[in-house]
Design a protein around this motif. Structure first.
Motif, mmCIF file in Angstrom:
data_model
loop_
_atom_site.group_PDB
_atom_site.id
_atom_site.type_symbol
_atom_site.label_atom_id
_atom_site.label_comp_id
_atom_site.label_asym_id
_atom_site.label_seq_id
_atom_site.Cartn_x
_atom_site.Cartn_y
_atom_site.Cartn_z
ATOM 1 N N THR A 63 1.037 -1.425 -0.339
ATOM 2 C CA THR A 63 0.047 -0.280 -0.230
ATOM 3 C C THR A 63 0.824 0.594 -0.038
ATOM 4 O O THR A 63 1.939 1.566 1.063
ATOM 5 C CB THR A 63 -1.166 -0.315 1.566
ATOM 6 O OG1 THR A 63 -1.387 -1.053 1.416
ATOM 7 C CG2 THR A 63 -1.589 1.345 1.055
ATOM 8 N N PRO A 64 0.630 2.500 -1.046
ATOM 9 C CA PRO A 64 1.499 3.500 -0.769
ATOM 10 C C PRO A 64 1.536 4.324 0.515
ATOM 11 O O PRO A 64 1.075 4.161 1.172
ATOM 12 C CB PRO A 64 0.412 4.376 -2.077
ATOM 13 C CG PRO A 64 0.073 3.704 -2.565
ATOM 14 C CD PRO A 64 -0.735 2.467 -1.989
ATOM 15 N N GLY A 65 3.020 4.618 0.814
ATOM 16 C CA GLY A 65 3.205 5.383 2.071
ATOM 17 C C GLY A 65 3.765 3.980 3.193
ATOM 18 O O GLY A 65 4.095 4.735 4.281
ATOM 19 N N PRO A 74 6.507 9.485 -3.241
ATOM 20 C CA PRO A 74 6.853 10.479 -2.541
ATOM 21 C C PRO A 74 8.117 11.471 -3.344
ATOM 22 O O PRO A 74 8.433 11.342 -4.357
ATOM 23 C CB PRO A 74 7.672 9.246 -1.763
ATOM 24 C CG PRO A 74 8.083 7.952 -2.386
ATOM 25 C CD PRO A 74 6.133 8.148 -3.507
ATOM 26 N N PRO A 75 8.419 12.414 -2.683
ATOM 27 C CA PRO A 75 9.007 13.650 -3.412
ATOM 28 C C PRO A 75 10.508 13.099 -3.659
ATOM 29 O O PRO A 75 10.536 12.522 -2.649
ATOM 30 C CB PRO A 75 9.142 14.852 -2.176
ATOM 31 C CG PRO A 75 8.415 14.727 -1.897
ATOM 32 C CD PRO A 75 7.687 12.712 -1.623
ATOM 33 N N ALA A 76 11.101 13.826 -5.241
ATOM 34 C CA ALA A 76 12.167 12.895 -5.308
ATOM 35 C C ALA A 76 13.709 12.494 -4.103
ATOM 36 O O ALA A 76 13.583 11.721 -3.920
ATOM 37 C CB ALA A 76 12.750 13.956 -6.659
ATOM 38 N N GLY A 77 13.486 13.979 -3.057
ATOM 39 C CA GLY A 77 14.697 13.436 -2.020
ATOM 40 C C GLY A 77 14.352 13.348 -1.100
ATOM 41 O O GLY A 77 15.336 12.866 -0.391
ATOM 42 N N GLU A 78 13.356 12.448 -0.807
ATOM 43 C CA GLU A 78 12.639 11.649 0.287
ATOM 44 C C GLU A 78 12.466 10.207 -0.325
ATOM 45 O O GLU A 78 12.050 9.483 0.725
ATOM 46 C CB GLU A 78 11.414 11.838 0.913
ATOM 47 C CG GLU A 78 11.513 13.227 1.202
ATOM 48 C CD GLU A 78 10.834 14.310 2.097
ATOM 49 O OE1 GLU A 78 9.324 13.261 1.649
ATOM 50 O OE2 GLU A 78 10.331 15.319 2.575
ATOM 51 N N ARG A 79 13.014 10.089 -1.432
ATOM 52 C CA ARG A 79 12.668 8.133 -1.666
ATOM 53 C C ARG A 79 13.995 7.521 -1.562
ATOM 54 O O ARG A 79 15.157 7.654 -1.126
ATOM 55 C CB ARG A 79 12.780 8.388 -3.701
ATOM 56 C CG ARG A 79 11.657 9.164 -4.099
ATOM 57 C CD ARG A 79 11.995 8.956 -5.639
ATOM 58 N NE ARG A 79 9.974 9.652 -6.197
ATOM 59 C CZ ARG A 79 9.915 9.736 -7.573
ATOM 60 N NH1 ARG A 79 10.413 9.784 -8.644
ATOM 61 N NH2 ARG A 79 8.977 10.816 -7.550
ATOM 62 N N LEU A 98 10.990 -1.086 -4.949
ATOM 63 C CA LEU A 98 10.853 0.597 -5.722
ATOM 64 C C LEU A 98 11.302 0.120 -6.759
ATOM 65 O O LEU A 98 12.132 0.171 -7.582
ATOM 66 C CB LEU A 98 11.432 1.071 -4.597
ATOM 67 C CG LEU A 98 11.855 0.605 -3.150
ATOM 68 C CD1 LEU A 98 12.102 2.019 -2.365
ATOM 69 C CD2 LEU A 98 9.181 1.434 -2.842
ATOM 70 N N GLY A 99 10.230 1.060 -7.826
ATOM 71 C CA GLY A 99 11.092 1.980 -8.780
ATOM 72 C C GLY A 99 11.702 3.119 -8.501
ATOM 73 O O GLY A 99 10.959 3.959 -8.361
ATOM 74 N N SER A 100 11.721 3.202 -10.087
ATOM 75 C CA SER A 100 12.192 4.680 -9.907
ATOM 76 C C SER A 100 11.636 6.505 -9.556
ATOM 77 O O SER A 100 11.608 7.378 -9.488
ATOM 78 C CB SER A 100 12.295 5.113 -11.855
ATOM 79 O OG SER A 100 11.577 5.543 -12.522
ATOM 80 N N ASP A 101 10.049 5.396 -9.656
ATOM 81 C CA ASP A 101 8.664 6.581 -8.870
ATOM 82 C C ASP A 101 8.843 6.216 -8.185
ATOM 83 O O ASP A 101 7.728 7.727 -6.654
ATOM 84 C CB ASP A 101 7.579 6.666 -10.263
ATOM 85 C CG ASP A 101 7.314 4.577 -9.567
ATOM 86 O OD1 ASP A 101 7.883 4.491 -8.852
ATOM 87 O OD2 ASP A 101 6.595 4.891 -9.836
ATOM 88 N N GLY A 102 9.486 6.061 -6.775
ATOM 89 C CA GLY A 102 9.614 5.156 -5.404
ATOM 90 C C GLY A 102 8.317 4.878 -5.036
ATOM 91 O O GLY A 102 8.743 4.575 -3.947
#
Length: 347
Positions: A263-265, A324-329, A338-342
């Protein structure tokens, strides 16, 4: 790096926290007002207590109003440090150690430097490290800043029962694994072991016919249980000697944990490399060599769980959070799903 010691004859957690709160009104003697951009949440992905705050912040969509600083997975006996950042200094607080924020407010602070902690950006002073209240306040007091579609993680109608469930999860499971791992006597260890697995058996039964701890939707209770389950086979089963059963050998809890992970999160905030690095490298009185195990294979978290058959809607009338924001992945090398989208992508 000088390490602390953790083993005690009968481990008792120090629960004396900075009990200040960030509230909508900020009117109490030890209350600070909710204000976008005023505070920074300091966490370590390795820590289960901090992982709670990371998940709740993400589920509620508070990333743009409450920034997040991430400490590295290891620390010495003195403080968590910002060794992941350029120059090993937090880019917002401009400090190398979380302890600096504690001392900025309390020059004689002598207790443990713990995460999660909230720091006021302008003054560099720690506001609170009271992690159980912190996440409840993110749900209640910060509601004006929640994203559209944010779930209700602490439904008023369920609070009495939720509080009882969360208290038992905390004392017997969240803290129970530590009572096993830090026990310095055989009798203390065996008592902790028996209590832990009695609680896990209770959870197996409770979750057999309901998708989540409180019924059809995810609540704070699930967040609190998940962060222990995510670390169980990687750390607690071996390192903490909680070895009656692996999580993967408890069919209901294992399916439930994968349901949440996918689940996302949840899974996209789980950093297995940081988790293992922290426990095996820091607890040198338990693991003197500091050697970190290669296993277990984390890809099994992406296998089908079948919990959809129980019905329910994870976010109720709400919606999942976006990426998630790029800097927090989390580094995909630390979590193979995990994919490139986090986000978690199933096997």
């Amino acid at each position: 790096m000088a390490q602390g010691t953790y083993v005690e004859d009968d481990f008792q957690r120090d629960t004396t926290y900075i009990e200040d709160r960030i509230t909508e009104s900020g009117a109490g003697d030890r209350e600070w007002p909710v204000e976008a951009g005023r505070y920074r949440l300091v966490v370590a992905r390795a820590c289960p207590w901090a992982n709670r705050a990371i998940i709740v912040r993400r589920l509620l969509g508070l990333e743009d109003v409450l920034s997040m600083g991430i400490c590295g997975p290891t620390h010495d006996e003195d403080s968590w440090t910002f060794d992941l950042d350029e120059g090993e200094v937090d880019p917002v607080l401009r400090i190398p150690r979380l302890k600096d924020a504690y001392l900025e407010r309390f020059p004689d602070y002598s207790r443990g430097i713990t995460v999660p902690a909230v720091v006021e950006v302008a003054t560099g002073k720690v506001v609170t490290n009271d992690f159980p209240q912190m996440t409840l306040d993110l749900s209640g007091e910060w509601s004006a800043h929640h994203r559209e579609g944010a779930p209700d993680l602490y439904p008023e109608a369920l609070r009495d029962e939720m509080d009882e469930v969360m208290q038992r999860v905390y004392t017997e499971v969240n803290n129970g694994v530590y009572r096993c791992g830090f026990a310095g006597t055989q009798s203390a260890y065996e008592d902790a072991y028996d209590r832990l697995f009695a609680a896990l058996d209770w959870l197996e039964e409770r979750l057999a016919d309901r998708r989540f701890l409180m019924g059809e939707t995810i609540t704070e209770a699930d967040v609190r249980l998940f962060t222990t389950l995510a670390r169980f086979d990687a750390v607690y089963h071996g390192h903490f000697k909680a070895n009656r059963s692996k999580l993967a050998e408890m069919p209901v809890l294992w399916a439930y944990a994968r349901d949440l992970f996918q689940t996302p999160g949840f899974g996209d905030t789980t950093d297995f490399a940081h988790i293992k690095s922290h426990y095996y490298e820091v607890h040198r009185d338990i693991n003197p060599t500091g050697v970190v195990p290669k296993g277990p294979d984390a890809s099994v978290w992406g296998t089908p769980h079948g919990r959809e058959a129980l019905g329910g809607r994870p976010f109720g009338d709400g919606t999942p959070p976006g990426p998630p924001p790029a800097g927090e992945r989390v580094d995909p090398l630390h979590n193979p799903l995990l994919g490139s989208d986090g986000l978690v992508h199933l096997t």
